[in-house]
Write a protein that holds these residues in place. Structure first.
Motif, PDB file in Angstrom:
ATOM      1  N   UNK A 165       0.752 -32.731   1.087  1.00 36.26           N
ATOM      2  CA  UNK A 165       1.006 -32.188   2.420  1.00 36.26           C
ATOM      3  C   UNK A 165       0.445 -30.779   2.566  1.00 36.26           C
ATOM      4  N   UNK A 166       0.653 -29.950   1.554  1.00 32.97           N
ATOM      5  CA  UNK A 166       0.118 -28.590   1.586  1.00 32.97           C
ATOM      6  C   UNK A 166      -1.400 -28.612   1.637  1.00 32.97           C
ATOM      7  N   UNK A 167      -2.003 -29.496   0.857  1.00 32.06           N
ATOM      8  CA  UNK A 167      -3.460 -29.639   0.877  1.00 32.06           C
ATOM      9  C   UNK A 167      -3.953 -30.024   2.261  1.00 32.06           C
ATOM     10  N   UNK A 168      -3.280 -30.985   2.888  1.00 34.36           N
ATOM     11  CA  UNK A 168      -3.669 -31.414   4.229  1.00 34.36           C
ATOM     12  C   UNK A 168      -3.659 -30.230   5.196  1.00 34.36           C
ATOM     13  N   UNK A 169      -2.620 -29.405   5.130  1.00 31.09           N
ATOM     14  CA  UNK A 169      -2.516 -28.243   6.024  1.00 31.09           C
ATOM     15  C   UNK A 169      -3.641 -27.245   5.769  1.00 31.09           C
ATOM     16  N   UNK A 170      -3.928 -26.969   4.502  1.00 34.74           N
ATOM     17  CA  UNK A 170      -4.993 -26.019   4.163  1.00 34.74           C
ATOM     18  C   UNK A 170      -6.355 -26.534   4.620  1.00 34.74           C
ATOM     19  N   UNK A 171      -6.570 -27.824   4.510  1.00 34.19           N
ATOM     20  CA  UNK A 171      -7.844 -28.403   4.926  1.00 34.19           C
ATOM     21  C   UNK A 171      -7.996 -28.330   6.438  1.00 34.19           C
ATOM     22  N   UNK A 172      -6.921 -28.565   7.192  1.00 28.16           N
ATOM     23  CA  UNK A 172      -6.970 -28.430   8.657  1.00 28.16           C
ATOM     24  C   UNK A 172      -7.355 -27.001   9.027  1.00 28.16           C
TER      25      UNK A 172
END
Length: 77
Positions: A18-25
């Motif tokens: 989830x954290x990765x998804x946010x950083x990628x966005x």
């Protein structure tokens, strides 16, 4: 995505999806802001590391398990 994945271990990749998804966005939006595009969501649905990486992770997990067993056995003696 590669730059974010390159900064963490494989185990953390599974734990912090989830954290990765946010950083990628955030990274996509920074790169695309001049084009008038906005990314609302990014989702990593499946992580399939190459066979060699999977084998290395399995060997590491097995070695850690054996190490813990040896420590417990030595403490018992």
């Amino acid at each position: 995505m590669r730059s974010e994945l390159g900064m963490i271990t494989l185990n953390k990749t599974f734990e912090e999806r989830d954290t990765l998804n946010e950083k990628i966005v955030i990274a996509i939006n920074d790169a695309a802001k001049d084009s008038g595009l906005k990314c609302l969501r990014y989702e990593i649905r499946d992580i399939s590391p190459p066979h060699g990486v999977r084998a290395a992770v399995e060997m590491q997990a097995e070695a850690e398990s054996k190490r813990r067993a040896q420590v417990l056995e030595s403490e018992g003696n």
